[in-house]
Design an enzyme around this catalytic site. Structure first.
Site, mmCIF file in Angstrom:
data_model
loop_
_atom_site.group_PDB
_atom_site.id
_atom_site.type_symbol
_atom_site.label_atom_id
_atom_site.label_comp_id
_atom_site.label_asym_id
_atom_site.label_seq_id
_atom_site.Cartn_x
_atom_site.Cartn_y
_atom_site.Cartn_z
ATOM 1 N N CYS A 1 38.215 22.111 50.668
ATOM 2 C CA CYS A 1 38.010 21.871 52.093
ATOM 3 C C CYS A 1 38.361 23.112 52.919
ATOM 4 C CB CYS A 1 38.857 20.683 52.535
ATOM 5 S SG CYS A 1 38.387 20.062 54.164
ATOM 6 N N TYR B 1 43.106 37.012 35.179
ATOM 7 C CA TYR B 1 43.502 36.646 36.541
ATOM 8 C C TYR B 1 42.622 35.530 37.107
ATOM 9 C CZ TYR B 1 45.928 41.001 35.837
ATOM 10 O OH TYR B 1 46.703 41.992 35.289
ATOM 11 N N TYR C 1 39.977 38.898 46.108
ATOM 12 C CA TYR C 1 39.727 40.310 45.864
ATOM 13 C C TYR C 1 38.321 40.761 46.255
ATOM 14 C CZ TYR C 1 43.837 40.286 42.739
ATOM 15 O OH TYR C 1 45.098 40.186 42.218
ATOM 16 N N GLY D 1 44.771 49.688 34.077
ATOM 17 C CA GLY D 1 43.823 49.687 35.179
ATOM 18 C C GLY D 1 42.421 50.066 34.770
ATOM 19 N N GLY E 1 45.640 44.483 30.669
ATOM 20 C CA GLY E 1 45.472 43.034 30.764
ATOM 21 C C GLY E 1 43.992 42.727 30.850
#
Length: 404
Positions: A328, A356, A302, A218, A261
């Site tokens: 759209c 991500y 997010y 994190g 990550g």
């Protein structure tokens, strides 16, 4: 990487295009290793879900990385690229018992985050080493969707359920070899992380045959100029000291594990898209690009901010633009953002597009997904071909509805 190199890649491979800088990924990995060099045994489990391209997994394998996986398919990707089972940890949520047993049979480290599955697995496979994911009830992370350690989270076994957990372990005689937590992403306050670590230590003391403690990850990365980020050096200094002290108290050396990550790949990524149209309304100038949230959904999902640069006109006079996509639905990447003057045909570069981004892309509106390129040793290497219309058709079956 500089803007000339990125423009060159857009010209060579087309757009939209994802580009990843291998040297940046390597430097981030080495930075984390250095920050925790005072720990006797460190294990870095790269979070595959951030960016699962096989070439990226192979690059990290060469650096000595292990893998953090959340699905059997991610496990299979790791095995396919040459990771041995002992270098993979599997941390699912809400999957079937059958999937967990299948992965365990491969020799991969299992990490279980709920009491029901823990009891079932322990009763059937008491000798298989299992890691337990706890929920420390610590609110951390930059967005509610990525804050996973709070009291209402679906992830982990509540620390308040410790008596029940211990009873299951005792009754089944199962082998617990690791304790794991993950509070969320974009953590800035190191003291919050250290507070959660104390909860992990308090939990670990109940188990006598541990081999590792997994502190999740994190770490926040900078998303814009002068943005703040996690002070990895300070965290390394403080957590290493406390971890070493705990190992002395525990009676033997354990492995300290992380599962980064975003920290490893986010800043290495660039997303390149061409401006299709510049549209002036009564109050807004829109720059419409040849992409949408089918390729990069994080700003819409997010509320994340990606620095956007006009690499076709980097020194142009800045104006205010709202950068939007061709989907759209409302797919706004940025509202009233200062960007060097944009003309139709210009290439915009979205930074921090390594984590991500492609991994959350889709074929919404029946659009194809972009190509991926790895910039390695001064050259762009194609690591995923651009999809074609034939890929959209693949696996679909047109039912013959002719009435007999």
């Amino acid at each position: 990487m500089d803007t000339k190199q990125l423009l060159q890649l857009a010209g060579e491979f087309g757009n939209p295009l994802y580009v990843y800088d291998a040297e940046k990924i390597i430097s981030q990995y080495q930075w984390l290793q250095k920050a925790f060099s005072k720990v006797g045994s460190l294990r870095v489990n790269y979070a595959v879900k951030a960016l699962s391209n096989l070439s990226v997994l192979n690059l990290l394998k060469q650096q000595g990385s292990c893998l953090d996986t959340v699905s059997i398919e991610e496990v299979q990707l790791g095995l396919h690229v040459g990771y041995t089972p002992d270098r993979i940890i599997y941390t699912p949520n809400g999957v079937s018992m059958e999937e967990i047993e299948t992965v365990a049979a491969l020799g991969v480290q299992i990490n279980i985050d709920n009491l029901s599955i823990l009891e079932q697995f322990g009763a059937k496979h008491p000798t298989t080493p299992v890691c337990i994911r706890i929920n420390p009830h610590v609110m951390a992370g930059g967005n509610s969707n990525i804050s996973v350690g709070h009291i209402d989270s679906k992830f982990g076994i509540s620390i308040h359920q410790m008596p029940h957990l211990l009873r299951i372990v005792e009754n089944t005689g199962m082998h617990i070899n690791g304790i794991h937590m993950h509070t969320g992403s974009d953590i800035l306050d190191i003291e919050v992380f250290l507070y959660a670590a104390e909860i992990l230590f308090e939990t670990a003391i109940h188990f006598k045959e541990l081999e590792f403690l997994d502190f999740g990850s994190g770490f926040k990365v900078p998303y814009k100029k002068d943005d703040i980020q996690t002070d990895v050096e300070e965290l390394g200094k403080k957590l290493s000291k406390r971890f070493n002290a705990f190992c002395a108290e525990y009676g033997r050396e354990l492995t300290l594990a992380f599962e980064p990550g975003k920290f490893l790949v986010s800043e290495a990524g660039f997303f390149l898209a061409k401006v299709n149209v510049v549209k002036q309304t009564t109050s807004t100038v829109f720059a419409g690009i040849d992409s949408g949230f089918n390729h990069l959904i994080r700003p819409m999902f997010y509320g994340s901010e990606h620095y956007i640069e006009n690499i076709s006109n980097p020194k142009g006079k800045e104006r205010f633009y709202s950068v939007v996509g061709y989907i759209c639905e409302t797919d706004t990447f940025a509202s009233n953002r200062r960007i060097a003057e944009i003309k139709e045909g210009d290439i915009l570069c979205f930074r921090n597009a390594g984590a991500y981004c492609f991994s959350m892309s889709s074929n919404y509106n029946s659009r194809v997904r972009p190509a991926e390129v790895l910039w390695h040793e001064g050259k762009g290497h194609l690591i995923r071909e651009r999809e074609t219309f034939e890929d959209i058709l693949r696996n679909q079956i047109v039912l013959d509805l002719t009435i007999a």
